[in-house]
Every structure is written in C-alpha cells, then in structure tokens.
Design an enzyme around this catalytic site. Structure first.
Site, PDB file in Angstrom:
ATOM      1  N   ASP A  64      -7.035  52.138 -14.862  1.00 50.25           N
ATOM      2  CA  ASP A  64      -8.023  51.083 -14.630  1.00 50.25           C
ATOM      3  C   ASP A  64      -8.533  51.102 -13.197  1.00 50.25           C
ATOM      4  O   ASP A  64      -7.813  50.739 -12.269  1.00 50.25           O
ATOM      5  CB  ASP A  64      -7.386  49.710 -14.881  1.00 50.25           C
ATOM      6  CG  ASP A  64      -7.222  49.421 -16.355  1.00 50.25           C
ATOM      7  OD1 ASP A  64      -8.184  49.636 -17.113  1.00 50.25           O
ATOM      8  OD2 ASP A  64      -6.127  48.960 -16.749  1.00 50.25           O
TER       9      ASP A  64
ATOM     10  N   HIS B 232      -3.827  55.350 -19.501  1.00 47.39           N
ATOM     11  CA  HIS B 232      -5.002  54.540 -19.219  1.00 47.39           C
ATOM     12  C   HIS B 232      -5.006  54.162 -17.730  1.00 47.39           C
ATOM     13  O   HIS B 232      -4.025  53.622 -17.208  1.00 47.39           O
ATOM     14  CB  HIS B 232      -4.988  53.292 -20.096  1.00 47.39           C
ATOM     15  CG  HIS B 232      -6.238  52.490 -20.027  1.00 47.39           C
ATOM     16  ND1 HIS B 232      -7.407  52.856 -20.654  1.00 47.39           N
ATOM     17  CD2 HIS B 232      -6.517  51.318 -19.396  1.00 47.39           C
ATOM     18  CE1 HIS B 232      -8.338  51.959 -20.424  1.00 47.39           C
ATOM     19  NE2 HIS B 232      -7.828  51.010 -19.651  1.00 47.39           N
TER      20      HIS B 232
ATOM     21  N   ASP C 274      -8.605  47.122 -25.562  1.00 46.44           N
ATOM     22  CA  ASP C 274      -7.988  47.016 -24.236  1.00 46.44           C
ATOM     23  C   ASP C 274      -7.737  45.555 -23.888  1.00 46.44           C
ATOM     24  O   ASP C 274      -8.669  44.791 -23.649  1.00 46.44           O
ATOM     25  CB  ASP C 274      -8.910  47.666 -23.200  1.00 46.44           C
ATOM     26  CG  ASP C 274      -8.257  47.789 -21.833  1.00 46.44           C
ATOM     27  OD1 ASP C 274      -7.079  47.415 -21.693  1.00 46.44           O
ATOM     28  OD2 ASP C 274      -8.941  48.272 -20.914  1.00 46.44           O
TER      29      ASP C 274
ATOM     30  N   SER D 199      -1.292  51.418 -19.876  1.00 48.98           N
ATOM     31  CA  SER D 199      -2.166  51.179 -18.724  1.00 48.98           C
ATOM     32  C   SER D 199      -1.322  51.044 -17.461  1.00 48.98           C
ATOM     33  O   SER D 199      -0.492  50.120 -17.362  1.00 48.98           O
ATOM     34  CB  SER D 199      -2.976  49.901 -18.950  1.00 48.98           C
ATOM     35  OG  SER D 199      -3.589  49.531 -17.737  1.00 48.98           O
TER      36      SER D 199
ATOM     37  N   MET E 279     -14.219  50.097 -14.234  1.00 48.65           N
ATOM     38  CA  MET E 279     -14.754  48.731 -14.179  1.00 48.65           C
ATOM     39  C   MET E 279     -15.463  48.608 -12.842  1.00 48.65           C
ATOM     40  O   MET E 279     -15.008  47.934 -11.917  1.00 48.65           O
ATOM     41  CB  MET E 279     -13.614  47.718 -14.325  1.00 48.65           C
ATOM     42  CG  MET E 279     -13.151  47.576 -15.764  1.00 48.65           C
ATOM     43  SD  MET E 279     -11.562  46.742 -15.912  1.00 48.65           S
ATOM     44  CE  MET E 279     -10.485  48.133 -15.654  1.00 48.65           C
TER      45      MET E 279
ATOM     46  N   HIS F  44     -10.833  54.252 -17.053  1.00 49.46           N
ATOM     47  CA  HIS F  44     -11.672  53.097 -17.402  1.00 49.46           C
ATOM     48  C   HIS F  44     -12.315  52.571 -16.116  1.00 49.46           C
ATOM     49  O   HIS F  44     -11.647  51.939 -15.292  1.00 49.46           O
ATOM     50  CB  HIS F  44     -10.763  52.042 -18.064  1.00 49.46           C
ATOM     51  CG  HIS F  44     -11.451  50.764 -18.418  1.00 49.46           C
ATOM     52  ND1 HIS F  44     -10.756  49.616 -18.745  1.00 49.46           N
ATOM     53  CD2 HIS F  44     -12.766  50.440 -18.531  1.00 49.46           C
ATOM     54  CE1 HIS F  44     -11.613  48.648 -19.019  1.00 49.46           C
ATOM     55  NE2 HIS F  44     -12.838  49.114 -18.886  1.00 49.46           N
TER      56      HIS F  44
ATOM     57  N   MET G 182     -11.008  49.438 -10.573  1.00 49.10           N
ATOM     58  CA  MET G 182     -11.764  48.186 -10.369  1.00 49.10           C
ATOM     59  C   MET G 182     -12.309  48.139  -8.953  1.00 49.10           C
ATOM     60  O   MET G 182     -11.597  48.471  -8.008  1.00 49.10           O
ATOM     61  CB  MET G 182     -10.840  46.988 -10.561  1.00 49.10           C
ATOM     62  CG  MET G 182     -10.130  46.965 -11.896  1.00 49.10           C
ATOM     63  SD  MET G 182      -9.048  45.533 -11.977  1.00 49.10           S
ATOM     64  CE  MET G 182      -8.269  45.819 -13.563  1.00 49.10           C
TER      65      MET G 182
ATOM     66  N   MET H 267     -13.251  45.558 -25.115  1.00 49.32           N
ATOM     67  CA  MET H 267     -12.388  44.730 -24.270  1.00 49.32           C
ATOM     68  C   MET H 267     -11.948  43.515 -25.068  1.00 49.32           C
ATOM     69  O   MET H 267     -12.785  42.755 -25.564  1.00 49.32           O
ATOM     70  CB  MET H 267     -13.125  44.277 -23.006  1.00 49.32           C
ATOM     71  CG  MET H 267     -13.467  45.397 -22.032  1.00 49.32           C
ATOM     72  SD  MET H 267     -12.053  46.412 -21.551  1.00 49.32           S
ATOM     73  CE  MET H 267     -10.994  45.198 -20.765  1.00 49.32           C
TER      74      MET H 267
HETATM   75  C1  DX5 Z   1      -7.932  44.806 -17.905  1.00 51.24           C
HETATM   76  C2  DX5 Z   1      -7.592  46.261 -18.038  1.00 51.24           C
HETATM   77  C3  DX5 Z   1      -6.517  46.564 -19.018  1.00 51.24           C
HETATM   78  C4  DX5 Z   1      -5.167  45.985 -18.691  1.00 51.24           C
HETATM   79  C5  DX5 Z   1      -4.454  45.672 -19.981  1.00 51.24           C
HETATM   80  O1  DX5 Z   1      -9.060  44.690 -17.134  1.00 51.24           O
HETATM   81  O2  DX5 Z   1      -8.738  47.009 -18.413  1.00 51.24           O
HETATM   82  O3  DX5 Z   1      -6.404  47.960 -19.240  1.00 51.24           O
HETATM   83  O4  DX5 Z   1      -4.383  46.859 -17.936  1.00 51.24           O
HETATM   84  O5  DX5 Z   1      -3.276  45.016 -19.679  1.00 51.24           O
HETATM   85  P1  DX5 Z   1      -2.446  44.191 -20.762  1.00 51.24           P
HETATM   86  O6  DX5 Z   1      -2.030  45.174 -21.819  1.00 51.24           O
HETATM   87  O7  DX5 Z   1      -1.291  43.681 -19.958  1.00 51.24           O
HETATM   88  O8  DX5 Z   1      -3.329  43.124 -21.296  1.00 51.24           O
HETATM   89 ZN    ZN Z   2      -8.550  49.131 -19.050  1.00 49.28          ZN
END
Ligand code: DX5
Ligand code: ZN
Length: 220
Positions: free
Chosen positions: A35, A33, A175, A9, A68, A66, A37, A137
C-alpha cells in the site's frame, strides 16, 4: 481448493521487522499487497519506492502494488522498475485510465484499477477485460484495521455479473476488513483475490491464518 488467492497487506506488518514478517507468510500467500499512500489522495503516508526496492532483493513473491496516490501516471515507470509485478491505480486519480493501463502492460506488468467505496461501481465497468484486476475497496482507503463496509456486497455482485456477462477473465479483488468471519459471503458475492492486513499479520500464526481464510471462504 476453489480458485482463491490471499494477498497479505504489509501495512499491517511491523515495519521494524518487515522482512521477518514477509518471510513468515511467503510460502502460503499468493502475492504481497503493498500500500503506497501519498498524504494527498488519502489522509495518510505509508512508504514508497525505496522500501519496495529493498524488499524486492529478499523475496520472490509477486508484488501487488496499490497506489493510493494522485497523479499515478507520473510514477508508473518507477514502480514498475522497483520490482512491482502488478500495479493498481485508482480510477478516481486518472483522467485517462486506458493510457495508464497500456503503459503498465507495455512494461510487462499486470494492471489493476481500484475503486473507492463512494465511487459508483459502474465507473470501472469500461475496464473489464482490459485490466487483470479490479480492486474493490471495501473500506475507506488510507488505514488498515477498519470494518468491512456492508454496501460492498451489492457492488461486488453487480461487478461479478458484468464480468461474467462479458465472459472476461478480470479478477475481482477486495481490499479492507476481510476476516475469517466475513470472507465466505465476500467470496460468494464474487471476489476471488482477498487483500488481508490485520487478519494475517496480527494473527498469532500468520501462515495458518492464510490457510484458514481460504478454508472459510470456500466452505460449502
Ligand atoms: C487500506 C489499504 C488496505 C489495508 C487493509 O487503505 O488499502 O490494503 O492494508 O487492511 P485490513 O485488512 O487491516 O483492513
Ligand atoms: Zn490496499
């Protein structure tokens, strides 16, 4: 090697040296990956479409995006056109997930549905066999570097059973909070694709960390 994938990620990468960090893992990782947000669905803002378009130019890795974000339906087209290979949205954020799954697939992309730790796992059962990936999650979405939530084991086992009962090929991805120490029991609970931020990008040798995660997951 048993069937397993690692998706680093980039949330845990150094954004000032983003391509350098991606190049460091692109050979060993199975996909990247990403993310996104929006500061509404989660209490954090990461990055968006221009960043994905930029990194798309410099790597052939598969992009596992992903979302969010609230109202994901408004953005499927732009994320597909920005170079995402998989688009995963949250079940909590859509009133008509079936329509979004169809839209993602109609754009030639792989579709995923994500589920928040506080949402009953059964809420994603209707999408087994329809989506390519169910993203469970295993931390509260919004931030990297959190600890794996132990309630996840039971949720994963229930989902694994539901998928196997239907003989479906939907992949269970997890995740959050995945480490060399816990990946084996998460694998045993049924996950096959592992998103890993901190445990890859904060490792001394990120490439080796990916191999090590795979080795630990499949130890007999
Ligand atoms: C959290 C993200 C994850 C995050 C995971 O909201 O969706 O993808 O990057 O990070 P680690 O592996 O550090 O928990
Ligand atoms: Zn994620």
């Amino acid at each position: 090697m048993k069937d397993i994938g690692i998706a680093p990620s980039i949330l845990a990468a150094d954004f000032g040296y983003l391509m350098r960090d991606i190049k460091a893992i692109e050979k060993n990782a199975d996909c990247l990956h990403i993310d996104v947000m929006d500061g509404h669905y989660v209490n954090n803002i990461s990055f968006g479409i221009p960043v994905i378009q930029s990194i798309r130019k410099y790597t052939d890795m598969k992009f596992f995006t992903h979302l969010m974000i609230t109202n994901p339906g408004q953005y499927i087209k732009v994320f597909a056109e920005s170079g995402s290979d998989n688009i995963t949205f949250h079940v909590e954020c859509s009133e008509d997930p079936d329509a979004l799954i169809e839209e993602i697939k109609s754009m030639g992309k792989s579709a995923g549905i994500a589920v928040h730790p506080d949402t009953p796992i059964e809420d994603v059962f209707p999408f087994i066999g329809k989506v390519d990936i169910i993203l469970v999650m295993t931390v509260y979405p919004g931030f990297g570097g959190q600890g794996y939530l132990d309630i996840s084991d039971e949720r994963l086992r229930k989902l694994r059973k539901a998928i196997d009962d239907q003989n479906a090929d939907t992949v269970i991805a997890v995740d959050g909070g995945v480490t060399e120490d816990n990946i084996k029991h998460i694998y045993d609970a049924g996950a096959r694709l592992f998103v890993a931020g901190s445990s890859v990008f904060h490792a001394e040798d990120p490439e080796k960390a990916i191999d090590e995660l795979k080795r630990c997951a499949t130890l007999s």
